[in-house]
Enzyme design. Structure first.
Site, PDB file in Angstrom:
ATOM      1  N   TRP A 191       0.861  -1.183   0.000  1.00 39.96           N
ATOM      2  CA  TRP A 191       0.000   0.000   0.000  1.00 39.96           C
ATOM      3  C   TRP A 191       0.908   1.249   0.000  1.00 39.96           C
ATOM      4  CZ3 TRP A 191      -1.993   2.693   4.849  1.00 39.96           C
ATOM      5  CH2 TRP A 191      -3.055   3.559   4.563  1.00 39.96           C
ATOM      6  N   ASP A 231      -1.226  -6.112   8.942  1.00 41.63           N
ATOM      7  CA  ASP A 231      -2.179  -5.104   8.503  1.00 41.63           C
ATOM      8  C   ASP A 231      -3.403  -5.873   8.006  1.00 41.63           C
ATOM      9  OD1 ASP A 231      -3.648  -3.070   7.462  1.00 41.63           O
ATOM     10  OD2 ASP A 231      -2.060  -2.227   6.212  1.00 41.63           O
ATOM     11  N   LYS A 253     -13.976  -1.202   5.620  1.00 37.23           N
ATOM     12  CA  LYS A 253     -14.501  -1.980   4.501  1.00 37.23           C
ATOM     13  C   LYS A 253     -15.610  -2.926   4.949  1.00 37.23           C
ATOM     14  CE  LYS A 253     -10.660  -0.236   3.114  1.00 37.23           C
ATOM     15  NZ  LYS A 253     -10.137   0.650   2.192  1.00 37.23           N
TER      16      LYS A 253
HETATM   17  C1  LMR Z   1      -6.935   1.965  -0.534  1.00 37.29           C
HETATM   18  O1  LMR Z   1      -5.867   1.342  -0.533  1.00 37.29           O
HETATM   19  O2  LMR Z   1      -7.462   2.427  -1.556  1.00 37.29           O
HETATM   20  C2  LMR Z   1      -7.659   2.147   0.767  1.00 37.29           C
HETATM   21  O3  LMR Z   1      -6.970   1.518   1.785  1.00 37.29           O
HETATM   22  C3  LMR Z   1      -7.985   3.567   1.063  1.00 37.29           C
HETATM   23  C4  LMR Z   1      -6.778   4.397   1.397  1.00 37.29           C
HETATM   24  O4  LMR Z   1      -6.811   5.047   2.450  1.00 37.29           O
HETATM   25  O5  LMR Z   1      -5.814   4.428   0.626  1.00 37.29           O
END
Ligand code: LMR
Length: 397
Positions: A130, A211, A246
């Protein structure tokens, strides 16, 4: 003083939503940010959430502060949903949970806690991960490194390379693992692979940080927790960052939790006292509303059962969209094998589109996906599928 400041780049994910909102094309599609859409393209408030809110409206008597670590009941229910009701961690009271503003808040408290107690620790992130992970840990002044995770040739986990890298991680470092529904790739570890990773952490004295933002979006609440529970079988100490954005659709209420598991009740209490300092010096104490909703739903067997049905509907729709996406791409003559997308789980898949193709999708078709090629499958609908797949086939030509 402010005249000398240059603008920072837009956020890789939330910045896309800002650009999407400005786009006048009526056919535009936002598959950037991880937000669930129903068949009608809406992000609904769950009926069980509405019901809990109505109950709260009637029963709430004060808006006074919550404790630093949030609602005690919420913490207990969060532990139960992650580990299962009868888990020995709960029985032995070896876990401490702080209620946090979303999963991101949980990660930041974890980062501050690690920095406070183990200032020399490096946090190891999957490559890719992420895009906010490196920023969250970097902002807490921690060193960040990455380990190989994804293999484009198989669209799966590069497990041998991953293990080879993990074997070099020094004791006392932190290993961030995605509990399920890997973001951004959709490729998860198998049970056997979880066993191997968890055993390695225990052997080497590496601290797992899970996570766990998508519980229930893959195969089911317990099925998705199997990786976390395997870690719990092997490791006496670890951290879990959870989110109800979510699975409860509570995105803007910012509802998450950080759970620390220690070797003893005394160690958990001592560690919790430091987590509370990290909270107090950051946002003081969490907002109440979202946590109260979750506690109301999870704490009432009838409401919880109805919530699980709503969650299953979201999960099934995502998995249906995965299949429809693969079929429609084929029909539109995309000319590539996308069948791996139907086998992956969670909101996201790595499409394999290049940054150039991602840009062409946006400019030529007003289809927004993350620059890495990550697609939010949960944002697809039957109504937008033909347009979407036509657009993808066009940029692949
Ligand atoms: C995402 O990866 O799109 C979600 O977890 C929202 C975010 O805060 O980035």
């Amino acid at each position: 003083m402010f005249e000398t400041i240059d603008s920072a780049p837009a956020d890789a994910i939330l910045g896309l939503t800002e650009a999407f909102k400005q786009d006048p094309n009526p056919k535009k599609i936002n598959l950037g940010v991880g937000v669930y859409k129903d068949g009608g393209g809406q992000t609904p408030v769950l009926a069980t959430v509405k019901e809990a809110e109505q109950r709260l409206l009637r029963s709430e008597e004060t808006k006074s502060y919550l404790p630093i670590d949030g609602l005690a009941e919420y913490g207990k229910l969060s532990q139960q949903i992650v580990f299962g009701h009868e888990h020995t961690i709960l029985r032995d009271a070896r876990a401490a949970t702080v209620q946090t503003p979303g999963g991101t808040g949980a990660l930041r408290v974890a980062a501050d806690f690690v920095r406070r107690i183990f200032p020399g620790a490096t946090v190891w992130l999957s490559d890719p991960t992420w895009p906010n992970h490196p920023n969250v840990f970097g902002s807490a002044a921690l060193q960040v490194q990455s380990y190989p995770y994804f293999e484009a040739e198989t669209n799966g986990v590069a497990f041998d390379r991953m293990m080879a890298a993990l074997e070099t991680i020094p004791a006392g470092d932190v290993l961030l693992l995605h509990g399920c529904c890997h973001n951004p790739t959709g490729a998860d570890l198998s049970s056997q692979q979880w066993q191997a990773v968890a055993a390695l952490c225990a052997e080497r004295g590496v601290l797992p940080l899970l996570d766990f933002a998508y519980q229930g979006f893959g195969d089911g609440l317990d099925e998705d927790a199997s990786g976390v529970r395997i870690v719990a079988d092997h490791c006496r100490e670890f951290l879990v960052a959870t989110s109800y954005s979510k699975n409860f659709g509570l995105y803007n209420e910012r509802v998450g939790a950080l759970t620390l598991v220690a070797d003893s009740v005394e160690a958990a209490d001592a560690a919790n006292s430091h987590m509370k300092i990290c909270v107090r010096t950051n946002y003081s104490n969490p907002p109440a509303h979202g946590g109260q909703i979750v506690a109301e739903v999870l704490g009432d067997p009838e409401l919880r059962q109805r919530w699980e049905v709503e969650l299953a509907e979201m999960r099934d729709r995502i998995n249906d969209m995965r299949h429809l996406f693969v079929e429609t791409l084929d029909e539109q003559g995309a000319g590539r094998d996308f069948s791996f997308i139907a086998r992956q789980r969670g909101m996201f898949s790595y499409s394999g589109l290049t940054p150039h193709q991602v840009q062409a999708l946006r400019v030529r078709h007003s289809v927004y996906i993350v620059g890495s090629g990550r697609i939010n499958v949960a944002g697809m609908t039957e109504a937008n599928m033909d347009y979407l797949c036509e657009a993808i086939a066009d940029v692949l030509k």
